[in-house]
Design a protein around this motif. Structure first.
Motif, PDB file in Angstrom:
ATOM      1  N   PRO A 106     -63.453  54.399  23.779  1.00  9.19           N
ATOM      2  CA  PRO A 106     -63.182  55.126  22.536  1.00  9.19           C
ATOM      3  C   PRO A 106     -64.066  54.576  21.417  1.00  9.19           C
ATOM      4  O   PRO A 106     -64.407  53.397  21.422  1.00  9.19           O
ATOM      5  N   PRO A 107     -64.442  55.384  20.445  1.00  6.85           N
ATOM      6  CA  PRO A 107     -65.253  54.899  19.322  1.00  6.85           C
ATOM      7  C   PRO A 107     -64.563  53.742  18.609  1.00  6.85           C
ATOM      8  O   PRO A 107     -63.352  53.770  18.385  1.00  6.85           O
ATOM      9  N   ALA A 108     -65.338  52.733  18.267  1.00  7.06           N
ATOM     10  CA  ALA A 108     -64.764  51.541  17.628  1.00  7.06           C
ATOM     11  C   ALA A 108     -64.578  51.711  16.128  1.00  7.06           C
ATOM     12  O   ALA A 108     -63.980  50.859  15.473  1.00  7.06           O
ATOM     13  N   ASN A 109     -65.074  52.831  15.570  1.00  6.45           N
ATOM     14  CA  ASN A 109     -64.954  53.029  14.123  1.00  6.45           C
ATOM     15  C   ASN A 109     -63.640  53.697  13.734  1.00  6.45           C
ATOM     16  O   ASN A 109     -63.420  53.980  12.556  1.00  6.45           O
ATOM     17  N   ASP A 110     -62.785  53.970  14.702  1.00  6.92           N
ATOM     18  CA  ASP A 110     -61.470  54.550  14.424  1.00  6.92           C
ATOM     19  C   ASP A 110     -60.435  53.704  15.141  1.00  6.92           C
ATOM     20  O   ASP A 110     -60.291  53.773  16.363  1.00  6.92           O
ATOM     21  N   ALA A 111     -59.710  52.880  14.399  1.00  5.86           N
ATOM     22  CA  ALA A 111     -58.766  51.941  15.006  1.00  5.86           C
ATOM     23  C   ALA A 111     -57.545  52.636  15.589  1.00  5.86           C
ATOM     24  O   ALA A 111     -56.895  52.110  16.494  1.00  5.86           O
ATOM     25  N   ASN A 112     -57.218  53.828  15.068  1.00  6.57           N
ATOM     26  CA  ASN A 112     -56.017  54.529  15.532  1.00  6.57           C
ATOM     27  C   ASN A 112     -56.410  55.715  16.404  1.00  6.57           C
ATOM     28  O   ASN A 112     -56.232  56.875  16.048  1.00  6.57           O
ATOM     29  N   LEU A 113     -56.948  55.392  17.594  1.00  2.00           N
ATOM     30  CA  LEU A 113     -57.429  56.430  18.497  1.00  2.00           C
ATOM     31  C   LEU A 113     -57.269  55.959  19.934  1.00  2.00           C
ATOM     32  O   LEU A 113     -57.625  54.827  20.266  1.00  2.00           O
ATOM     33  N   ALA A 114     -56.720  56.833  20.775  1.00  2.00           N
ATOM     34  CA  ALA A 114     -56.578  56.527  22.195  1.00  2.00           C
ATOM     35  C   ALA A 114     -57.555  57.383  22.992  1.00  2.00           C
ATOM     36  O   ALA A 114     -57.875  58.508  22.597  1.00  2.00           O
ATOM     37  N   GLY A 115     -58.052  56.847  24.097  1.00  2.00           N
ATOM     38  CA  GLY A 115     -58.963  57.596  24.946  1.00  2.00           C
ATOM     39  C   GLY A 115     -58.323  57.907  26.287  1.00  2.00           C
ATOM     40  O   GLY A 115     -57.566  57.097  26.825  1.00  2.00           O
ATOM     41  N   TRP A 116     -58.631  59.080  26.810  1.00  2.00           N
ATOM     42  CA  TRP A 116     -58.080  59.510  28.097  1.00  2.00           C
ATOM     43  C   TRP A 116     -59.226  59.882  29.025  1.00  2.00           C
ATOM     44  O   TRP A 116     -60.142  60.600  28.630  1.00  2.00           O
ATOM     45  N   PHE A 117     -59.196  59.365  30.274  1.00  2.00           N
ATOM     46  CA  PHE A 117     -60.230  59.671  31.252  1.00  2.00           C
ATOM     47  C   PHE A 117     -60.078  61.119  31.681  1.00  2.00           C
ATOM     48  O   PHE A 117     -59.194  61.463  32.464  1.00  2.00           O
ATOM     49  N   LYS A 118     -60.957  61.996  31.149  1.00  2.00           N
ATOM     50  CA  LYS A 118     -60.765  63.439  31.292  1.00  2.00           C
ATOM     51  C   LYS A 118     -60.996  63.964  32.703  1.00  2.00           C
ATOM     52  O   LYS A 118     -60.594  65.090  33.013  1.00  2.00           O
ATOM     53  N   ASN A 119     -61.627  63.193  33.554  1.00  2.00           N
ATOM     54  CA  ASN A 119     -61.845  63.640  34.929  1.00  2.00           C
ATOM     55  C   ASN A 119     -60.751  63.163  35.885  1.00  2.00           C
ATOM     56  O   ASN A 119     -60.841  63.371  37.090  1.00  2.00           O
ATOM     57  N   GLY A 120     -59.728  62.513  35.331  1.00  2.00           N
ATOM     58  CA  GLY A 120     -58.582  62.108  36.124  1.00  2.00           C
ATOM     59  C   GLY A 120     -57.428  63.066  35.916  1.00  2.00           C
ATOM     60  O   GLY A 120     -57.581  64.158  35.360  1.00  2.00           O
ATOM     61  N   ALA A 121     -56.263  62.671  36.362  1.00  2.00           N
ATOM     62  CA  ALA A 121     -55.069  63.492  36.179  1.00  2.00           C
ATOM     63  C   ALA A 121     -54.716  63.576  34.694  1.00  2.00           C
ATOM     64  O   ALA A 121     -54.878  62.603  33.951  1.00  2.00           O
TER      65      ALA A 121
END
Length: 227
Positions: A106-121
């Motif tokens: 996830p971008p490090a310039n936004d502390a309140n952000l979650a990332g999701w692996f879009k090619n998974g479930a």
């Protein structure tokens, strides 16, 4: 208790998004998962072999009825994650495998952000959905700062694009060395809707500019409802 922090103040720490290390593996039915790092020189541990389970010493339990089967949802992208017990309320950004063959963080310039692996479930779909977030950045604490303090029984709510709120119950929270990450255990498809939340933890190595461990939350889908 906060997630393990580096020995120097957060403001002096580099973005940990540079070092969320997940080895690139294929588990289950060709399910691709990754060990993420911005350090192109970082070693990638080999994919684990499949673990053989011992034979049961007692007769198998009767097959549960359809009504007792674990819930599953159709695919739908996640929009927001909420973990009330650690005051998390954040939007999602999809993560993909970059040119290096490793998962982009996830971008490090936004502390309140979650990332999701879009090619998974997708969260709530059958399979293991993987969500990553920073524990801190150069500017201070980040979305998964308190992830290591979650306990079994705590809940995680993920709001999806279809309007459904998928609720997951935490089974365990564990810390693993990045040098010996248990890919099969973390990422394997258990045949049910699973969730893994991952961030950095352990000791901060100033020389490598990296945390030595990953904190992993294991959770499973318990219910789904329209808000």
């Amino acid at each position: 208790m906060a997630a393990p922090q580096p020995s120097e103040p957060d403001s002096a720490s580099p973005a940990i998004g540079r070092s969320l290390l997940w080895p690139l593996v294929a588990v289950g039915l060709g399910f691709l998962l990754v060990y993420n790092s911005f350090d192109a020189s970082a070693g990638v541990p080999p994919a684990p072999s499949v673990v053989s389970l011992p034979a049961a010493s007692a007769p198998a339990a009767p097959t549960p009825s359809a009504s007792a089967a674990p819930p599953e949802l159709p695919p739908s992208y996640p929009k927001r994650i909420s973990i009330k017990s650690i005051a998390v309320d954040a939007p999602f950004i999809p993560l993909a495998i970059g040119p290096s063959g490793q998962l982009d963080a996830p971008p490090a310039n936004d502390a309140n952000l979650a990332g999701w692996f879009k090619n998974g479930a997708t969260p709530g779909e059958r399979g293991t959905s993987v969500v990553a977030g920073h524990v801190d950045t150069k500017t201070g604490p980040a979305v998964f700062l308190l992830l290591s303090t979650l306990k079994a029984g705590n809940t995680v709510d993920i709001t999806r694009e279809d309007g459904v709120v998928a609720t997951f119950e935490v089974d365990s929270v564990e810390t693993f060395s990045k040098a010996d990450f248990p890919n099969e255990r973390v990422y394997a498809d258990k045949g049910t809707a699973q969730l893994r939340l991952i961030t950095c933890g352990g000791v901060y190595d100033k020389k490598k500019k990296d945390y030595e461990d990953n904190v992993v939350v294991f959770a499973h889908l318990t219910s789904a409802k329209n808000p």
